[in-house]
Design a protein around this motif. Sequence first.
Motif, PDB file in Angstrom:
ATOM      1  N   SER A 100      37.722  36.931  39.700  1.00  0.00           N
ATOM      2  CA  SER A 100      37.499  35.340  40.245  1.00  0.00           C
ATOM      3  C   SER A 100      38.262  34.289  39.335  1.00  0.00           C
ATOM      4  O   SER A 100      38.817  33.477  39.835  1.00  0.00           O
ATOM      5  CB  SER A 100      36.239  34.858  40.763  1.00  0.00           C
ATOM      6  N   SER A 101      37.730  34.676  37.991  1.00  0.00           N
ATOM      7  CA  SER A 101      38.043  33.483  37.179  1.00  0.00           C
ATOM      8  C   SER A 101      39.611  33.925  36.675  1.00  0.00           C
ATOM      9  O   SER A 101      40.476  32.799  36.540  1.00  0.00           O
ATOM     10  CB  SER A 101      37.126  33.687  35.829  1.00  0.00           C
ATOM     11  N   THR A 102      40.114  35.053  36.539  1.00  0.00           N
ATOM     12  CA  THR A 102      41.691  35.032  36.557  1.00  0.00           C
ATOM     13  C   THR A 102      42.409  34.605  37.486  1.00  0.00           C
ATOM     14  O   THR A 102      43.283  33.974  37.412  1.00  0.00           O
ATOM     15  CB  THR A 102      41.731  36.586  36.366  1.00  0.00           C
ATOM     16  N   VAL A 103      41.975  34.898  38.927  1.00  0.00           N
ATOM     17  CA  VAL A 103      42.686  34.443  40.093  1.00  0.00           C
ATOM     18  C   VAL A 103      42.926  32.913  40.217  1.00  0.00           C
ATOM     19  O   VAL A 103      43.957  32.253  40.368  1.00  0.00           O
ATOM     20  CB  VAL A 103      42.114  34.881  41.341  1.00  0.00           C
ATOM     21  N   MET A 105      44.145  43.613  37.380  1.00  0.00           N
ATOM     22  CA  MET A 105      43.392  44.887  37.346  1.00  0.00           C
ATOM     23  C   MET A 105      42.265  44.747  36.229  1.00  0.00           C
ATOM     24  O   MET A 105      42.222  45.343  35.188  1.00  0.00           O
ATOM     25  CB  MET A 105      44.332  45.762  36.732  1.00  0.00           C
ATOM     26  N   VAL A 106      41.374  43.736  36.609  1.00  0.00           N
ATOM     27  CA  VAL A 106      40.062  43.678  35.688  1.00  0.00           C
ATOM     28  C   VAL A 106      38.916  43.905  36.533  1.00  0.00           C
ATOM     29  O   VAL A 106      38.915  43.987  37.795  1.00  0.00           O
ATOM     30  CB  VAL A 106      40.129  42.191  35.217  1.00  0.00           C
ATOM     31  N   MET A 122      42.865  52.455  33.585  1.00  0.00           N
ATOM     32  CA  MET A 122      43.571  52.288  34.890  1.00  0.00           C
ATOM     33  C   MET A 122      45.066  51.485  34.562  1.00  0.00           C
ATOM     34  O   MET A 122      46.112  51.844  35.116  1.00  0.00           O
ATOM     35  CB  MET A 122      42.770  51.869  36.274  1.00  0.00           C
ATOM     36  N   GLY A 123      44.709  50.241  34.349  1.00  0.00           N
ATOM     37  CA  GLY A 123      45.668  49.458  34.306  1.00  0.00           C
ATOM     38  C   GLY A 123      47.102  49.707  33.205  1.00  0.00           C
ATOM     39  O   GLY A 123      48.049  49.437  33.382  1.00  0.00           O
ATOM     40  N   GLY A 135      44.233  44.208  42.162  1.00  0.00           N
ATOM     41  CA  GLY A 135      43.911  45.872  42.287  1.00  0.00           C
ATOM     42  C   GLY A 135      42.675  46.373  41.757  1.00  0.00           C
ATOM     43  O   GLY A 135      42.348  47.522  41.829  1.00  0.00           O
ATOM     44  N   GLY A 136      41.739  45.576  41.589  1.00  0.00           N
ATOM     45  CA  GLY A 136      40.482  45.997  41.128  1.00  0.00           C
ATOM     46  C   GLY A 136      39.548  46.356  42.228  1.00  0.00           C
ATOM     47  O   GLY A 136      39.964  46.464  43.391  1.00  0.00           O
TER      48      GLY A 136
END
Length: 307
Positions: free
Chosen positions: A65-68, A57-58, A11-12, A84-85
Motif C-alpha cells: 500500500s505504501s509503495t503504491v 513485488m513486495v 521471486m522478484g 504482482g504480490g
Amino acid sequence: MKIGLIGLGKMGGNMRERIRRAGHEVVGFDFNPDVTDVPTLEALVESLEAPRLVWVMVPHGAPTSSTVAKLGDLLSPGDLVIDGGNSRFTEDFVNDELLAGKGIGYLDCGVSGGIWGLENGYGLMVGGRDEHVELAMPIFDALRPEGPRDEGFVHAGDIGAGHYTKMVHNGIEYGLMAAYAEGYELLEAKDIVKNVPGAFKAWSRGTVVRSWLLDLMVKALEENPTLEGVSDYTADSGEGRWTVEEAIANSVPMPVISASLFARFASRQQASPTMQAVAALRGQFGGHQVMTVAEGEALRNGDGASH
C-alpha cells in the motif's frame, strides 16, 4: 520494452532475470544495496520513459500500500502500476481508486511459480482493464511459460480478479498438499510397505494424481526419505484463510480446503486444548483414565502402555 521492478527478493529477482532474457530492459529497486539497480524509488521512476510501467513485488499489506501510494505521487497520467504480490483482492480496489484519481492505470496480477519460475515460467492471473493488460502484454509474455498464451496466463476479469483467482489457486494448493501428506503418513504407518519414496515416484507418471506438487514431493523424499529432522510446524501466508472466508461469505461448501487450513493451525500447537477437553470429558462420563502431560508424551515416544 522498459519496465521498473520494485522488490528483488526470491521471486522478484528471478522475474527480473527472466524478463531480461526475453530482451526487455528492467530497472530494479530494492532496499538491499547488493541487488538494487538504482538507489531510490525516485531514481527508478526517472529512468523510465512514458508511458511508464512499474511492477511492484513486495510483501502484501502495508508495504504494498505504501509503495503504491508513493508511486501515485511520482508517476504521471498514462503510466501503469502492476501489483504482482500476494495482496488480498480487496486491497486492489483501494489501490485502483487512488491511482485512477491521478490518471494512472492499475493491474493486479497473481503470480505462481516460486523459485522454479525463472526456468519454467510463471503462471499469471491478471485483473484490470483491457487497455492496461494490452500495454503490459509484452512483459506478461516474457514471464509466462512457453506455449499457448492461455496456458499459464489469464485475464481473469475486473480489478481484484487476478488476486482473487490466485487466492483460490493457493487454497486448492493447501488441499492438494494435505492429501499427499496424509497419503505419505498412511504408507509409512503400514509395515508391509517398504518403499514409500518409490511409491510416490511411481505415481508421478501415468496416474491420475500426478502433478508438479507430486514431483516436488518426490524430490523432497529423494533428499530425505523419512523427512528426518523436518519440523511439522507449518505456517500459512494468509491466502488459505482468505479463501475459506470467501467460501463462507458466498455460501460455497469447502470442506477439503478448510480442513487443510485447520491442520496447519494444529501443527503449531505444543498441546491441543481441544483434545485435552475431549480427554477430560471421557474421564467424566466414562471413567476413562485422564493422563498427565508426561504420561501422554511417554506414549507418543513409545515408552508407555496404552490404556
